[in-house]
Design an enzyme around this catalytic site. Sequence first.
Site, short mmCIF file in Angstrom:
data_model
loop_
_atom_site.label_atom_id
_atom_site.label_comp_id
_atom_site.label_asym_id
_atom_site.label_seq_id
_atom_site.Cartn_x
_atom_site.Cartn_y
_atom_site.Cartn_z
N GLY A 51 0.83 -1.20 0.00
CA GLY A 51 0.00 0.00 0.00
C GLY A 51 0.86 1.25 0.00
CB THR B 273 4.39 0.12 6.70
OG1 THR B 273 3.08 -0.31 7.09
CG2 THR B 273 5.29 0.13 7.92
CB VAL B 274 0.05 3.85 6.61
CG1 VAL B 274 0.32 4.67 5.36
CG2 VAL B 274 -0.76 2.61 6.28
CG ASP B 275 -0.48 -1.04 8.70
OD1 ASP B 275 -1.52 -0.40 8.88
OD2 ASP B 275 -0.35 -1.90 7.82
CD GLN C 82 -6.66 5.25 6.96
OE1 GLN C 82 -6.32 5.21 8.13
NE2 GLN C 82 -7.64 4.51 6.47
NE ARG C 83 -3.32 3.32 0.34
CZ ARG C 83 -3.50 2.04 0.04
NH1 ARG C 83 -3.47 1.14 1.02
NH2 ARG C 83 -3.70 1.65 -1.20
CE1 TYR D 240 -7.08 1.52 -0.69
CE2 TYR D 240 -7.63 2.32 -2.88
CZ TYR D 240 -7.29 1.28 -2.04
OH TYR D 240 -7.17 0.01 -2.53
N GLY E 153 -5.11 -0.67 10.06
CA GLY E 153 -4.38 -1.33 11.13
C GLY E 153 -4.92 -2.71 11.38
#
Length: 421
Positions: free
Chosen positions: A13, A142-144, A299-300, A297, A191
């Site tokens: 992602g 990674t956004v996570d 948010q990222r 999407y 998440g």
Amino acid sequence: MTAKNAFYAQSGGVTAVINASACGVIETARQHPDKIANVYAGRNGIIGALTEDLIDTSQESAEDIAALRYTPAGAFGSCRFKLKGLEQSKAEYERLIEVFKAHNIGYFFYNGGGDSQDTSHKVSQIGDKLGYHITCIGIPKTVDNDLPITDTCPGFGSVAKYVAVSIKEANFDVFSMAKTSTKVFVMEVMGRHAGWIAAAGGLARGSDSDGPHIILFPEVPLDEARFLARVDECVKKYGYCSIVVSEGVKNAAGQFLADAGTKDAFGHTQLGGVAPVVANLVKSNLGYKYHWAVADYLQRAARHIASKTDVEQAYAVGKAAVEFALAGKNAVMPTIVRTSSKPYTWEIGSANLADVANVEKKMPAEFITEDGFNITPACREYLQPLIAGEDYPPFVDGLPQYVVLKNVAVPKKLTTEFHVK
């Protein structure tokens, strides 16, 4: 020694700042033409290497490469494609080496999360086994925020800022209408196993009456009775209840609340939307009028509100990746090392890919309040600097102006084609 070419690819992602890492890689490589002749990007990640679909970044102007720093998403295309072990994916590895040999590629930079760092690690091992040495450097993304060793992951700070801002603004909206309308608002964020993004919503809470009043983390199994009692308490005390829920929240039996029954290309459970599940739980048991939203999407992709800290760190790890490679390092990943929280300072470190691959960093217990519904002061101290600062893209006619690269293909040299299953 003849300069080698470099291969750079984006995986998994995308984020608001992954292109800033690409900018760091390409600009730094261009400063060393005696060692790196060209940077070839993989069209759609490592799939581009397997299919010999390479992009010649030398065809892009310095101005357009610089503009990547403020352009969201993946400029060269990304993918979710997992390489298995050498024996299981031998054909794929042999093809990679065949393409690298044909195009004189001596450096491999892979920009992604845990699965991508696993791929980087495997490629660093197979080159020598197949008789072609290649320097492999992983670039964290990674956004996570779930990669180990690094203090934070580029991409996370901007998502955290978006989530904190969004829930703060939504709280004002819901509170304004709570007397006669919506009593409960549920915002779903990304998440799967780690609740870092959901935790960021807690930054919007300045006092007890401010939302989010409840955060639901993947690390804390949902106790429905306790959750409903807290919702009811908040509505009666504050007039409304604001909730941030991570997509990976599980029930007491360890099952995802929103399991869609399918798997993605990395073998992860596809989650089908937990916000409506939670909202309906409230409605059916308490009867309160609700509203829910899924950041998805948005948010990222929200580069317009990116964290300045995040942009700077994303560029820095791309730059460091090239510097590591030129210094002779191999099978490593640049990391962010926090040297102080107050004032916030950081520097670049490194981690062995073997220690990063397939290791998932979850929220530590001391970052979650004892009741399991919010963040602690220690968590706030960790998160706050990561959303600090603004780094706005240029705006024209009221809209951000992002770059679209030409992405000129490198002429193919192989006569054989390779089809990705």
